[in-house]
Design a protein around this motif. Structure first.
Motif, PDB file in Angstrom:
ATOM      1  N   VAL A   1       0.870  -1.176   0.000  1.00 48.92           N
ATOM      2  CA  VAL A   1       0.000   0.000   0.000  1.00 48.92           C
ATOM      3  C   VAL A   1       0.908   1.228   0.000  1.00 48.92           C
ATOM      4  CG1 VAL A   1      -1.757   1.280   1.276  1.00 48.92           C
ATOM      5  CG2 VAL A   1      -1.781  -1.231   1.290  1.00 48.92           C
ATOM      6  N   LEU A   2       0.956   1.937  -1.111  1.00 43.05           N
ATOM      7  CA  LEU A   2       1.815   3.121  -1.212  1.00 43.05           C
ATOM      8  C   LEU A   2       1.062   4.335  -0.665  1.00 43.05           C
ATOM      9  CD1 LEU A   2       4.471   4.386  -2.365  1.00 43.05           C
ATOM     10  CD2 LEU A   2       3.208   4.782  -4.479  1.00 43.05           C
ATOM     11  N   TYR A   3       1.716   5.114   0.199  1.00 43.23           N
ATOM     12  CA  TYR A   3       1.062   6.275   0.805  1.00 43.23           C
ATOM     13  C   TYR A   3       1.023   7.432  -0.197  1.00 43.23           C
ATOM     14  CZ  TYR A   3       1.441   3.909   5.365  1.00 43.23           C
ATOM     15  OH  TYR A   3       1.327   3.025   6.410  1.00 43.23           O
ATOM     16  N   SER A   4       0.129   8.376   0.054  1.00 43.60           N
ATOM     17  CA  SER A   4      -0.068   9.465  -0.909  1.00 43.60           C
ATOM     18  C   SER A   4       1.165  10.345  -1.062  1.00 43.60           C
ATOM     19  CB  SER A   4      -1.265  10.316  -0.492  1.00 43.60           C
ATOM     20  OG  SER A   4      -1.018  10.874   0.786  1.00 43.60           O
ATOM     21  N   ASN A   5       2.056  10.329  -0.056  1.00 47.65           N
ATOM     22  CA  ASN A   5       3.255  11.166  -0.157  1.00 47.65           C
ATOM     23  C   ASN A   5       4.377  10.493  -0.957  1.00 47.65           C
ATOM     24  OD1 ASN A   5       4.316   9.216   1.538  1.00 47.65           O
ATOM     25  ND2 ASN A   5       4.174  10.486   3.371  1.00 47.65           N
ATOM     26  N   PHE A   6       4.162   9.234  -1.370  1.00 41.89           N
ATOM     27  CA  PHE A   6       5.134   8.472  -2.154  1.00 41.89           C
ATOM     28  C   PHE A   6       6.424   8.181  -1.380  1.00 41.89           C
ATOM     29  CE2 PHE A   6       2.366  10.242  -5.337  1.00 41.89           C
ATOM     30  CZ  PHE A   6       2.243   9.244  -6.276  1.00 41.89           C
ATOM     31  N   HIS A   7       6.470   8.520  -0.099  1.00 37.28           N
ATOM     32  CA  HIS A   7       7.689   8.300   0.684  1.00 37.28           C
ATOM     33  C   HIS A   7       7.590   7.086   1.595  1.00 37.28           C
ATOM     34  CE1 HIS A   7      10.030  11.881  -0.277  1.00 37.28           C
ATOM     35  NE2 HIS A   7       8.889  12.530  -0.317  1.00 37.28           N
ATOM     36  N   VAL A   8       6.391   6.573   1.792  1.00 38.69           N
ATOM     37  CA  VAL A   8       6.182   5.484   2.745  1.00 38.69           C
ATOM     38  C   VAL A   8       5.247   4.460   2.119  1.00 38.69           C
ATOM     39  CG1 VAL A   8       5.352   4.884   5.073  1.00 38.69           C
ATOM     40  CG2 VAL A   8       6.383   7.125   4.688  1.00 38.69           C
ATOM     41  N   MET A   9       5.441   3.183   2.459  1.00 33.60           N
ATOM     42  CA  MET A   9       4.409   2.212   2.141  1.00 33.60           C
ATOM     43  C   MET A   9       4.316   1.163   3.225  1.00 33.60           C
ATOM     44  SD  MET A   9       5.932   0.262  -1.188  1.00 33.60           S
ATOM     45  CE  MET A   9       7.040  -1.124  -1.012  1.00 33.60           C
ATOM     46  N   CYS A  10       3.182   0.463   3.225  1.00 28.81           N
ATOM     47  CA  CYS A  10       2.983  -0.612   4.180  1.00 28.81           C
ATOM     48  C   CYS A  10       2.805  -1.892   3.383  1.00 28.81           C
ATOM     49  CB  CYS A  10       1.756  -0.336   5.047  1.00 28.81           C
ATOM     50  SG  CYS A  10       1.599  -1.537   6.385  1.00 28.81           S
ATOM     51  N   VAL A  11       3.469  -2.961   3.821  1.00 26.94           N
ATOM     52  CA  VAL A  11       3.407  -4.211   3.067  1.00 26.94           C
ATOM     53  C   VAL A  11       3.022  -5.359   4.000  1.00 26.94           C
ATOM     54  CG1 VAL A  11       5.185  -3.377   1.480  1.00 26.94           C
ATOM     55  CG2 VAL A  11       5.857  -4.837   3.392  1.00 26.94           C
ATOM     56  N   ASN A  12       2.602  -6.477   3.408  1.00 22.80           N
ATOM     57  CA  ASN A  12       2.241  -7.644   4.221  1.00 22.80           C
ATOM     58  C   ASN A  12       3.457  -8.554   4.421  1.00 22.80           C
ATOM     59  OD1 ASN A  12       2.456  -8.757   1.684  1.00 22.80           O
ATOM     60  ND2 ASN A  12       0.605 -10.012   1.844  1.00 22.80           N
ATOM     61  N   SER A  13       3.230  -9.653   5.149  1.00 24.19           N
ATOM     62  CA  SER A  13       4.351 -10.553   5.472  1.00 24.19           C
ATOM     63  C   SER A  13       4.963 -11.170   4.225  1.00 24.19           C
ATOM     64  CB  SER A  13       3.881 -11.661   6.413  1.00 24.19           C
ATOM     65  OG  SER A  13       3.414 -11.083   7.602  1.00 24.19           O
ATOM     66  N   ALA A  14       4.104 -11.475   3.239  1.00 26.27           N
ATOM     67  CA  ALA A  14       4.629 -12.082   2.008  1.00 26.27           C
ATOM     68  C   ALA A  14       5.569 -11.117   1.292  1.00 26.27           C
ATOM     69  CB  ALA A  14       3.470 -12.484   1.097  1.00 26.27           C
ATOM     70  N   ALA A  15       5.248  -9.835   1.334  1.00 26.20           N
ATOM     71  CA  ALA A  15       6.106  -8.843   0.684  1.00 26.20           C
ATOM     72  C   ALA A  15       7.409  -8.651   1.463  1.00 26.20           C
ATOM     73  CB  ALA A  15       5.368  -7.522   0.550  1.00 26.20           C
ATOM     74  N   LEU A  16       7.312  -8.696   2.809  1.00 28.73           N
ATOM     75  CA  LEU A  16       8.538  -8.615   3.621  1.00 28.73           C
ATOM     76  C   LEU A  16       9.456  -9.783   3.278  1.00 28.73           C
ATOM     77  CD1 LEU A  16       7.070  -7.715   7.143  1.00 28.73           C
ATOM     78  CD2 LEU A  16       8.484  -6.223   5.716  1.00 28.73           C
ATOM     79  N   LYS A  17       8.814 -10.935   3.048  1.00 26.43           N
ATOM     80  CA  LYS A  17       9.577 -12.155   2.791  1.00 26.43           C
ATOM     81  C   LYS A  17      10.334 -12.072   1.456  1.00 26.43           C
ATOM     82  CE  LYS A  17       9.094 -17.127   2.985  1.00 26.43           C
ATOM     83  NZ  LYS A  17       8.172 -18.221   2.743  1.00 26.43           N
ATOM     84  N   ILE A  18       9.680 -11.574   0.419  1.00 28.06           N
ATOM     85  CA  ILE A  18      10.380 -11.548  -0.870  1.00 28.06           C
ATOM     86  C   ILE A  18      11.597 -10.616  -0.818  1.00 28.06           C
ATOM     87  CG2 ILE A  18       8.512 -12.304  -2.427  1.00 28.06           C
ATOM     88  CD1 ILE A  18       8.019  -9.339  -3.100  1.00 28.06           C
ATOM     89  N   ALA A  19      11.520  -9.580   0.043  1.00 22.58           N
ATOM     90  CA  ALA A  19      12.663  -8.677   0.150  1.00 22.58           C
ATOM     91  C   ALA A  19      13.697  -9.213   1.137  1.00 22.58           C
ATOM     92  CB  ALA A  19      12.201  -7.296   0.587  1.00 22.58           C
ATOM     93  N   GLY A  20      13.326 -10.257   1.875  1.00 17.21           N
ATOM     94  CA  GLY A  20      14.251 -10.816   2.865  1.00 17.21           C
ATOM     95  C   GLY A  20      14.308  -9.999   4.150  1.00 17.21           C
ATOM     96  N   TYR A  21      13.256  -9.215   4.443  1.00 12.78           N
ATOM     97  CA  TYR A  21      13.262  -8.414   5.664  1.00 12.78           C
ATOM     98  C   TYR A  21      12.870  -9.274   6.866  1.00 12.78           C
ATOM     99  CZ  TYR A  21      13.576  -4.043   2.981  1.00 12.78           C
ATOM    100  OH  TYR A  21      13.999  -3.027   2.176  1.00 12.78           O
ATOM    101  N   THR A  22      13.735  -9.249   7.873  1.00 11.60           N
ATOM    102  CA  THR A  22      13.473  -9.995   9.113  1.00 11.60           C
ATOM    103  C   THR A  22      13.883  -9.122  10.291  1.00 11.60           C
ATOM    104  OG1 THR A  22      15.715 -10.863   9.224  1.00 11.60           O
ATOM    105  CG2 THR A  22      14.104 -12.173   7.985  1.00 11.60           C
ATOM    106  N   ASP A  23      13.855  -9.711  11.486  1.00 12.12           N
ATOM    107  CA  ASP A  23      14.325  -8.976  12.659  1.00 12.12           C
ATOM    108  C   ASP A  23      15.812  -8.622  12.531  1.00 12.12           C
ATOM    109  OD1 ASP A  23      15.056 -11.607  12.748  1.00 12.12           O
ATOM    110  OD2 ASP A  23      14.661 -11.890  14.895  1.00 12.12           O
TER     111      ASP A  23
END
Lengths: 539, 292
Positions: free
Chosen positions: A148-170
């Motif tokens: 979900v891209l925010y209207s300011n184009f500077h922030v977005m929120c993603v789900n767990s599946a999207a975190l996973k494809i980027a390899g984002y973890t703790d």
């Protein structure tokens, strides 16, 4: 011999002071041949009469002096903003006000062919429920990546599946990958560096939101719905391959829009000037090139605008320069010396002050009486700054839509009620003799010059308050700013901006007369379509 | 595919970023670099090294490529990652007022990149004056504070007012921007097992260098434990440590950032460490690695 067509209307508001009202306009070769009554073309030989607009109000085609081609390209993806919005095909997208509504909207959103969901326009400032996180988005899907891209184009929120494809973890240490109390990523990704790995794997490329046929064609559709016949693309890279496409699309006879594209000044002054002058020679009737856009500070709502004392309300640090004052000075000198028009982004009053000082300095070094550089946004300029702009012949294009969209936040969060009341101080600017325009900065706020004019006349915020009643202007003045005023800011007032003999036959076709609706209803006047160079484009 | 190391060159307008990049492109490092710059205006490559020059790309006979940034920087990085043949190292020139950290963060976020440092070049003539200009001082300070390595251009790094200005920003180690050999070692650490040779005096009095060619096999937790007791003052470390029969650990420490990853075993193992002699000695480094 060329044919002459005489359009009949209920009323023609010409914005030409010598003949302010008419009922008929004669068009030949895409230009206005004559304006007046039924016999206005009598001296000009044979003519055909076109009655298709006889029940409408005709105005000069509206001119949007500050917008971005992305306003067309974004509609490739579903909209999830807080405010209702109309897409290029005329479909209304209802606003999303809560996280729950977001989940429902995403559930009904079609997955793209590669199995992802990407939506845009979300604004957390208006969210009445808790902060959006991956927990909400996981309720839509745990398998398909969602962003979900925010209207300011500077922030977005993603789900767990999207975190996973980027390899984002703790274990991810990058700034901008927001973590919860347990050190796990919440799904919120701030700024491009953190957003990019997800976007890349979802095959979303921001460059493609502007530079493709879809964006250009939808830009025209969005414009047509707003009565706009001349628009800007203010910060364009204008690479050779982009230009080929832009010439091809705008060159089509049926393409109902003139685009003024300003080159982003992202290099050394000489390089920028060389490129701008080379581009100027390539201008066509419908794609105007040769001006440059200079960024200076950030935004007020993002607290990145450079503001003068006393600064932001909560003591937040002053904003950021995107171009340093020294670079602004060097750029203005080079552009002024080589007769290149500049559009200079200034949100905060310190940025406006620095830009005006640079312009004054450049004007002394390289006199150019008709330079007509434009300060863009001008949101915090006071009387002294407007006075200086007037003396320098600098045009001010004010971000009027801010009053409605962000006015409440400016009064309570960013600068406080006193300075918010004088934001976009249009009355003051006009009284100081500044040549003005008003704009939407689409897609930041929707393209709709009548709405923008309504903001200038009413200065109402979203919550219904009047912000700075002494800065309101009349309907006639507001209509001038969205036509001839904006045209003047683009050096196009000799060609467009009023319905006058010799000018392009570009019209906005309206369902009601702006002078005869209640001023609160200005923005609700139906736009029925446009006429571009004599060709009718009704919705 | 191997991670692409990314370094960012920061510094205010006129600090000497382009001069440095010119030198880097033509220096004898044997690396195939891709360098993204804002402007070609000052990129000046000797004709003998020039293979081709287009509007937005210069290709060199030594395998290096210099491109102007167009459109969005991050998607341009994506293009480079998507090339069939990746370069050895990606260098990005930050624009004069930009915060280099905002760019370098992508190397910590994107798994196919490896963080390889921020080098901020400080204008030796004008920095002390620039830093007192309240309109830009905050942004100039962040450029220096986020740097893993600081280099001073145009003057002796010992000049008193530069020294004072940097010390006030808690920077304890910096080098001359002319010292291309040491700066290359800091960015690339490519001279593994081979001490950097200075172009000037043949030695680097302000830098200490320690290398060791026969590291013993370690587990990941061994490595983490060792880094828990790392002494202050190490600027750059690169190590290839045996892991098991077929694998090795590739370790990089760049300023505060450390990456440890498993790779196929190389022909040669080894560790090379660079530090500033004001903060650390060769013997301290040696003791840390061999005896801690």
């Amino acid at each position: 011999m060329s044919t002459t067509t005489v359009f009949t209307a209920k009323k023609i508001i010409t914005m030409d002071r010598s003949v302010p009202e008419a009922t008929h306009v004669a068009v030949r070769d895409g230009r206005v041949l004559a304006v007046g009554g039924p016999d206005c073309a009598a001296h000009w030989g044979e003519f055909e009469t076109d009655n298709s607009l006889r029940d409408t109000i005709i105005m000069p085609g509206f001119v949007e002096g500050h917008a971005h081609l992305m306003a067309g390209g974004m509609w490739k993806y579903p909209y999830v903003g807080f405010h209702d919005r109309i897409d290029p095909e005329g479909r209304e997208w209802k606003g999303v006000a809560t996280a729950e509504a977001m989940i429902q909207r995403l559930k009904s959103t079609q997955t793209t062919s590669d199995g992802i969901i990407f939506v845009w326009g979300f604004d957390p400032i208006f969210l009445s429920s808790e902060r959006l996180s991956r927990t909400h988005l996981d309720q839509v899907s745990c398998e398909r990546p969602i962003a979900v891209l925010y209207s300011n184009f500077h922030v977005m929120c993603v789900n767990s599946a999207a975190l996973k494809i980027a390899g984002y973890t703790d274990a991810t240490s990058a700034n901008g990958v927001v973590k919860d109390a347990n050190g796990q990523p919440t799904g919120e990704l701030q700024e491009m560096a953190a957003m990019f790995p997800v976007l890349r794997r979802m095959q979303i490329d921001f460059r493609a939101l502007s530079q493709n046929r879809y964006a250009l064609e939808n830009y025209a559709k969005v414009a047509q719905r707003a009565g706009v016949t001349t628009i800007t693309d203010l910060y364009s890279m204008l690479e050779d391959e982009d230009l080929d496409l832009m010439f091809a699309v705008t060159g089509q006879k049926t393409y109902p829009l003139r685009i003024v594209a300003a080159l982003g000044a992202g290099a050394a002054p000489k390089t920028v000037a060389d490129r701008a002058l080379a581009l100027a020679h390539k201008s066509t009737q419908k794609l105007r090139l040769g001006a440059v856009k200079i960024m200076t500070d950030g935004s007020i709502q993002g607290m990145t605008a450079r503001v003068r004392w006393p600064g932001y309300l909560d003591g937040h640090a002053n904003g950021l320069w995107n171009t340093s004052p020294a670079e602004i000075l060097a750029l203005t000198h080079e552009m002024q010396r080589r007769n290149i028009q500049m559009h200079i982004h200034v949100n905060g009053d310190e940025a406006a002050e620095v830009a005006l000082e640079a312009l004054a300095d450049a004007a002394c070094a390289h006199p150019w009486p008709e330079s007509r550089h434009v300060l863009q946004h001008c949101q915090m300029m006071d009387r002294a700054l407007f006075h200086k702009a007037a003396k320098l012949g600098v045009v001010c294009n004010l971000f009027m839509n801010h009053i409605w969209y962000f006015g409440d936040k400016h009064a309570t969060v960013t600068v406080g009620p006193d300075r918010a009341a004088r934001m976009n101080a249009l009355r003051t600017a006009l009284d100081e003799g500044v040549s003005c325009a008003i704009h939407s900065d689409a897609p930041v706020t929707p393209l709709a010059p009548l709405f923008t004019a309504g903001c200038a006349v009413n200065r109402k915020t979203m919550s219904g308050k009047t912000l700075g009643k002494n800065e309101r202007i009349s309907v006639a003045e507001a209509l001038e700013l969205i036509t001839i005023g904006a045209a003047r800011s683009l050096h196009l007032d000799a060609e467009i901006g009023s319905i006058s003999p010799g000018k392009r036959a570009d019209f906005a076709v309206l369902g009601e007369d702006p002078y005869f609706v209640a001023i609160e209803e200005l923005s609700k006047i139906p736009v029925l379509g446009t006429v571009f160079s004599g060709r009718t484009h009704l919705l | 595919m191997k991670r692409l190391p990314l370094s960012v060159i920061g510094g205010f307008l006129g600090a000497g970023k382009t001069t440095f990049i010119n030198r880097l492109l033509t220096a004898n490092h044997g690396m195939r670099l891709v360098v993204l710059v804002n402007d070609f205006g000052a990129i000046n490559i000797d004709a003998s090294l020039l293979q081709s020059k287009r509007e937005d790309t210069i290709e060199m006979t030594n395998g290096c490529v210099c491109c102007t940034m167009s459109g969005d920087l991050f998607f341009t990085i994506g293009d480079i990652l998507d090339r069939t043949e990746r370069p050895d190292h990606l260098i990005i020139e930050a624009s004069g007022i930009a915060d280099p950290a905002k760019i370098a963060t992508v190397a910590l976020a994107e798994q196919e990149l490896r963080y390889a440092g921020i080098l901020t070049i400080v204008d030796g003539l004008n920095f002390p004056i620039q830093i007192s200009d309240t309109a830009i001082s905050d942004q100039l300070k962040s450029q220096v504070k986020c740097a893993d390595f600081v280099a001073v251009s145009k003057t002796s790094p010992d000049q008193e007012n530069v020294k004072q200005a940097l010390t006030r920003l808690s920077v304890s180690a910096w080098t001359s921007a002319d010292d291309i050999a040491i700066l290359q070692s800091l960015l690339f650490a490519n001279a593994i097992l081979k001490p950097p040779k200075s172009e000037h005096t043949g030695s680097h009095p302000e830098y200490v260098h320690w290398s060791y060619a026969a590291p013993t096999a370690m587990t990941q937790s061994d490595i983490l434990q060792r880094f828990e007791v790392i002494p202050n003052g190490i600027l750059r470390l690169k190590a290839l440590i045996p892991c098991d029969a077929n694998h090795a650990w590739e370790i990089h420490l760049v300023g505060r950032h450390k990456t440890i990853e498993k790779c196929t075993a190389p022909h040669k193992f080894g560790i090379v460490v660079l530090g500033h002699d004001a903060s650390i000695s060769e013997i301290e480094i040696k003791n840390w690695w061999l005896h801690s």
